[in-house]
Design a protein around this motif. Structure first.
Motif, PDB file in Angstrom:
ATOM      1  N   ALA A 170       3.453  99.146   1.489  1.00 24.69           N
ATOM      2  CA  ALA A 170       4.580  98.320   1.069  1.00 24.69           C
ATOM      3  C   ALA A 170       5.983  98.906   1.762  1.00 24.69           C
ATOM      4  CB  ALA A 170       5.107  98.908  -0.495  1.00 24.69           C
ATOM      5  N   THR A 171       5.885  99.914   2.723  1.00 23.80           N
ATOM      6  CA  THR A 171       6.882 100.297   3.570  1.00 23.80           C
ATOM      7  C   THR A 171       6.855  99.448   5.230  1.00 23.80           C
ATOM      8  OG1 THR A 171       5.594 101.977   4.204  1.00 23.80           O
ATOM      9  CG2 THR A 171       7.400 102.426   2.516  1.00 23.80           C
ATOM     10  N   GLY A 172       5.776  98.791   5.246  1.00 24.07           N
ATOM     11  CA  GLY A 172       5.236  98.067   6.411  1.00 24.07           C
ATOM     12  C   GLY A 172       5.917  96.850   6.661  1.00 24.07           C
ATOM     13  N   LYS A 173       5.595  96.200   7.724  1.00 26.04           N
ATOM     14  CA  LYS A 173       6.282  95.074   8.220  1.00 26.04           C
ATOM     15  C   LYS A 173       5.930  93.800   7.292  1.00 26.04           C
ATOM     16  CE  LYS A 173       5.405  96.649  13.074  1.00 26.04           C
ATOM     17  NZ  LYS A 173       4.442  97.369  12.776  1.00 26.04           N
ATOM     18  N   THR A 174       4.997  93.542   6.994  1.00 30.24           N
ATOM     19  CA  THR A 174       4.685  92.643   5.870  1.00 30.24           C
ATOM     20  C   THR A 174       4.967  92.973   4.630  1.00 30.24           C
ATOM     21  OG1 THR A 174       2.283  92.913   5.701  1.00 30.24           O
ATOM     22  CG2 THR A 174       2.815  91.473   7.426  1.00 30.24           C
ATOM     23  N   GLY A 207       2.608 103.482  -0.975  1.00 29.97           N
ATOM     24  CA  GLY A 207       2.447 103.702   0.202  1.00 29.97           C
ATOM     25  C   GLY A 207       2.315 105.492   0.499  1.00 29.97           C
ATOM     26  N   ARG A 208       2.057 105.951   1.440  1.00 30.68           N
ATOM     27  CA  ARG A 208       1.983 107.505   1.486  1.00 30.68           C
ATOM     28  C   ARG A 208       3.470 108.317   1.213  1.00 30.68           C
ATOM     29  NH1 ARG A 208      -0.830 108.170   7.080  1.00 30.68           N
ATOM     30  NH2 ARG A 208       0.856 106.408   7.318  1.00 30.68           N
ATOM     31  N   ARG A 209       4.482 107.455   1.674  1.00 32.08           N
ATOM     32  CA  ARG A 209       5.776 107.687   1.279  1.00 32.08           C
ATOM     33  C   ARG A 209       6.443 106.355   0.687  1.00 32.08           C
ATOM     34  NH1 ARG A 209       4.251 109.874   6.372  1.00 32.08           N
ATOM     35  NH2 ARG A 209       4.757 107.629   7.048  1.00 32.08           N
ATOM     36  N   GLN A 220       8.270  91.288  14.846  1.00 32.53           N
ATOM     37  CA  GLN A 220       8.796  92.278  14.484  1.00 32.53           C
ATOM     38  C   GLN A 220       8.206  93.509  15.509  1.00 32.53           C
ATOM     39  OE1 GLN A 220       8.399  89.935  12.472  1.00 32.53           O
ATOM     40  NE2 GLN A 220      10.260  89.932  11.156  1.00 32.53           N
ATOM     41  N   ASN A 221       7.006  93.242  16.048  1.00 36.09           N
ATOM     42  CA  ASN A 221       6.673  94.547  17.077  1.00 36.09           C
ATOM     43  C   ASN A 221       7.782  94.664  18.359  1.00 36.09           C
ATOM     44  OD1 ASN A 221       4.045  94.434  15.895  1.00 36.09           O
ATOM     45  ND2 ASN A 221       3.346  93.072  17.553  1.00 36.09           N
ATOM     46  N   PHE A 222       8.434  93.589  18.426  1.00 34.94           N
ATOM     47  CA  PHE A 222       9.569  93.689  19.648  1.00 34.94           C
ATOM     48  C   PHE A 222      10.772  94.682  19.247  1.00 34.94           C
ATOM     49  CE2 PHE A 222       7.225  90.087  20.693  1.00 34.94           C
ATOM     50  CZ  PHE A 222       6.760  90.328  22.173  1.00 34.94           C
TER      51      PHE A 222
HETATM   52  N1  LIG Z   1       1.341  94.140  14.355  1.00 35.49           N
HETATM   53  C1  LIG Z   1       1.126  93.040  14.725  1.00 35.49           C
HETATM   54  O1  LIG Z   1       1.487  92.097  15.604  1.00 35.49           O
HETATM   55  C2  LIG Z   1      -0.141  92.608  13.902  1.00 35.49           C
HETATM   56  C3  LIG Z   1      -0.711  91.326  13.948  1.00 35.49           C
HETATM   57  C4  LIG Z   1      -1.940  90.688  13.305  1.00 35.49           C
HETATM   58  C5  LIG Z   1      -2.342  91.765  12.273  1.00 35.49           C
HETATM   59  N2  LIG Z   1      -1.796  92.845  12.163  1.00 35.49           N
HETATM   60  C6  LIG Z   1      -2.713  93.779  11.025  1.00 35.49           C
HETATM   61  O2  LIG Z   1      -1.550  94.239  10.174  1.00 35.49           O
HETATM   62  C7  LIG Z   1      -1.760  95.426   9.776  1.00 35.49           C
HETATM   63  C8  LIG Z   1      -0.487  96.453   9.767  1.00 35.49           C
HETATM   64  O3  LIG Z   1      -0.170  96.798  10.832  1.00 35.49           O
HETATM   65  P1  LIG Z   1       1.030  97.190  11.364  1.00 35.49           P
HETATM   66  O4  LIG Z   1       0.853  98.112  12.606  1.00 35.49           O
HETATM   67  O5  LIG Z   1       1.950  96.086  11.846  1.00 35.49           O
HETATM   68  O6  LIG Z   1       1.481  98.225  10.310  1.00 35.49           O
HETATM   69  P2  LIG Z   1       2.855  98.161   9.141  1.00 35.49           P
HETATM   70  O7  LIG Z   1       2.164  97.163   8.204  1.00 35.49           O
HETATM   71  O8  LIG Z   1       3.918  97.841   9.693  1.00 35.49           O
HETATM   72  O9  LIG Z   1       2.727  99.536   8.631  1.00 35.49           O
HETATM   73  C9  LIG Z   1       1.508 100.245   8.020  1.00 35.49           C
HETATM   74  C10 LIG Z   1       1.773 100.290   6.372  1.00 35.49           C
HETATM   75  O10 LIG Z   1       0.456 101.049   5.778  1.00 35.49           O
HETATM   76  C11 LIG Z   1       0.826 102.110   5.389  1.00 35.49           C
HETATM   77  N3  LIG Z   1      -0.024 103.292   5.602  1.00 35.49           N
HETATM   78  C12 LIG Z   1      -0.469 103.522   6.677  1.00 35.49           C
HETATM   79  N4  LIG Z   1      -1.705 104.624   6.627  1.00 35.49           N
HETATM   80  C13 LIG Z   1      -1.790 104.704   5.261  1.00 35.49           C
HETATM   81  C14 LIG Z   1      -2.764 105.189   4.265  1.00 35.49           C
HETATM   82  N5  LIG Z   1      -3.621 106.340   4.993  1.00 35.49           N
HETATM   83  N6  LIG Z   1      -2.902 105.337   3.245  1.00 35.49           N
HETATM   84  C15 LIG Z   1      -1.952 104.408   2.471  1.00 35.49           C
HETATM   85  N7  LIG Z   1      -1.026 103.714   3.127  1.00 35.49           N
HETATM   86  C16 LIG Z   1      -1.013 103.727   4.648  1.00 35.49           C
HETATM   87  C17 LIG Z   1       2.133 102.654   5.916  1.00 35.49           C
HETATM   88  O11 LIG Z   1       3.170 103.323   4.822  1.00 35.49           O
HETATM   89  P3  LIG Z   1       3.035 104.829   4.865  1.00 35.49           P
HETATM   90  O12 LIG Z   1       3.255 105.334   6.394  1.00 35.49           O
HETATM   91  O13 LIG Z   1       4.463 105.050   3.897  1.00 35.49           O
HETATM   92  O14 LIG Z   1       1.775 105.417   4.082  1.00 35.49           O
HETATM   93  C18 LIG Z   1       2.861 101.237   6.031  1.00 35.49           C
HETATM   94  O15 LIG Z   1       3.423 100.946   4.976  1.00 35.49           O
HETATM   95  C19 LIG Z   1      -2.777  96.096  10.429  1.00 35.49           C
HETATM   96  O16 LIG Z   1      -4.232  95.694   9.899  1.00 35.49           O
HETATM   97  C20 LIG Z   1      -3.020  95.181  11.834  1.00 35.49           C
HETATM   98  O17 LIG Z   1      -4.251  95.000  12.430  1.00 35.49           O
HETATM   99  C21 LIG Z   1      -1.015  93.283  12.795  1.00 35.49           C
END
Ligand SMILES: NC(=O)c1ccc[n+]([C@@H]2O[C@H](COP(=O)([O-])OP(=O)(O)OC[C@H]3O[C@@H](n4cnc5c(N)ncnc54)[C@H](OP(=O)(O)O)[C@@H]3O)[C@@H](O)[C@H]2O)c1
Length: 280
Positions: A8-12, A31-33, A134-136
């Protein structure tokens, strides 16, 4: 209906929580936080994939869930399968997967997660997005880009249909709250495919400073990650993702965001203009 949003704190996840709150759907933001309880209808809950004691309180009273998998953890596929089993009340699951999942190395767990949700007996929707805008500006590339003005990646000059995570969130919100998306695989991209060089030109124009893409040899990229002590699976997985880009698989553009949401997908240019100060 109560919806659990993992990541829930992540990019989507963060924009998804906002989109559901706007629809007045009760949300559990996990989330963990977990995020602070600042919005009516949003209940923060601590959830850690690696701490099973946190699962039951997060799942209690939940009817649907958005699943961002434990991609950086050991036993990645097992954890997802077990969570689905531990959630008999949940009848609808929307999984965040990745574009090109069929051609990625086995170290990348999304294919197993897709199989897990298909076999869960629940109503499922799989979202396969392209690389995020959002990666950028809100992720792994941001600090380096701001500091050095450069981004070195093994993406050659291949195009990518970058997509905005707010559009992914809007699609996910519909898949979670409407009845039309069960059994669907939704491949999401932005409105155009750009090379990393073109993307950085766009962002640089918006930011008012030159930003440069530096093409990197794949082996040099892998070596850099190993030197930074990245785990072996991360090296395999990142090199796999960039191989896919170089092979042209990410150059596609779909209309799915517009078809599902009824409005055009956000462009990289609009993202860059909106967040221009990030790179200054
Ligand atoms: N980035 C891209 O361009 C892209 C493109 C296509 C698909 N994806 C996929 O999207 C997913 C998200 O990737 P992202 O890198 O963009 O990350 P993100 O969603 O921005 O951040 C990761 C989220 O997961 C939570 N998290 C991490 N470890 C955890 C754990 N052990 N237990 C519970 N929650 C946890 C984090 O919150 P807390 O730290 O608070 O726990 C955070 O909310 C990945 O599966 C990735 O392969 C990414």
């Amino acid at each position: 209906m109560r919806i659990l949003v993992i990541g829930a704190t992540g990019k989507t996840g963060a924009p998804l929580v906002a989109a559901l709150a706007e629809r007045k759907v009760p949300v559990r933001a996990a989330g963990r936080r977990p995020p602070a309880a600042a919005v009516a209808g949003v209940e923060p809950v601590r959830f850690d994939w690696t701490d099973r004691a946190t699962w039951a309180p997060a799942l209690d009273g939940v009817d649907a869930m958005y699943l961002v998998g434990p991609y950086a953890e050991d036993e990645r596929a097992v954890l997802v399968r077990e969570l689905l089993t531990a959630a008999p009340r949940v009848r609808r699951v929307v999984l965040l997967s990745i574009l090109g999942v069929e051609s990625l190395p086995d170290a990348i767990p999304m294919a197993a997660w897709e199989q897990n949700v298909r076999e869960s007996g629940k109503e499922w929707t799989i979202i396969r997005p392209n690389w995020f805008h959002q990666n950028f500006g809100h992720g792994g590339f941001t600090a380096g880009l701001r500091e050095s003005g450069e981004l070195a990646l093994p993406a050659a000059d291949a195009a990518v249909g970058f997509v905005d995570t707010r559009d992914i969130a809007e699609v996910a919100a519909r898949a979670l709250t409407e009845d039309s998306y069960g059994g669907s695989v939704l491949t999401l991209t932005g409105p155009q495919a750009l090379t990393h060089r073109q993307a950085l030109d766009e962002i640089g124009k918006a930011a008012g400073r030159p930003l440069r893409y530096v093409p990197l040899a794949p082996e040099a990229f892998a070596e850099g990650m190993r030197a930074a002590n990245a785990p072996g699976y991360t090296v395999t997985w990142q090199t796999g993702l960039f191989r896919l880009i170089r092979e042209g698989a990410n150059g596609i553009v779909t209309e799915t965001v517009a078809e599902v949401t009824g409005r055009p997908a956000r462009s990289l240019r609009s993202y860059a203009e909106e967040f221009a100060t990030v790179w200054r």
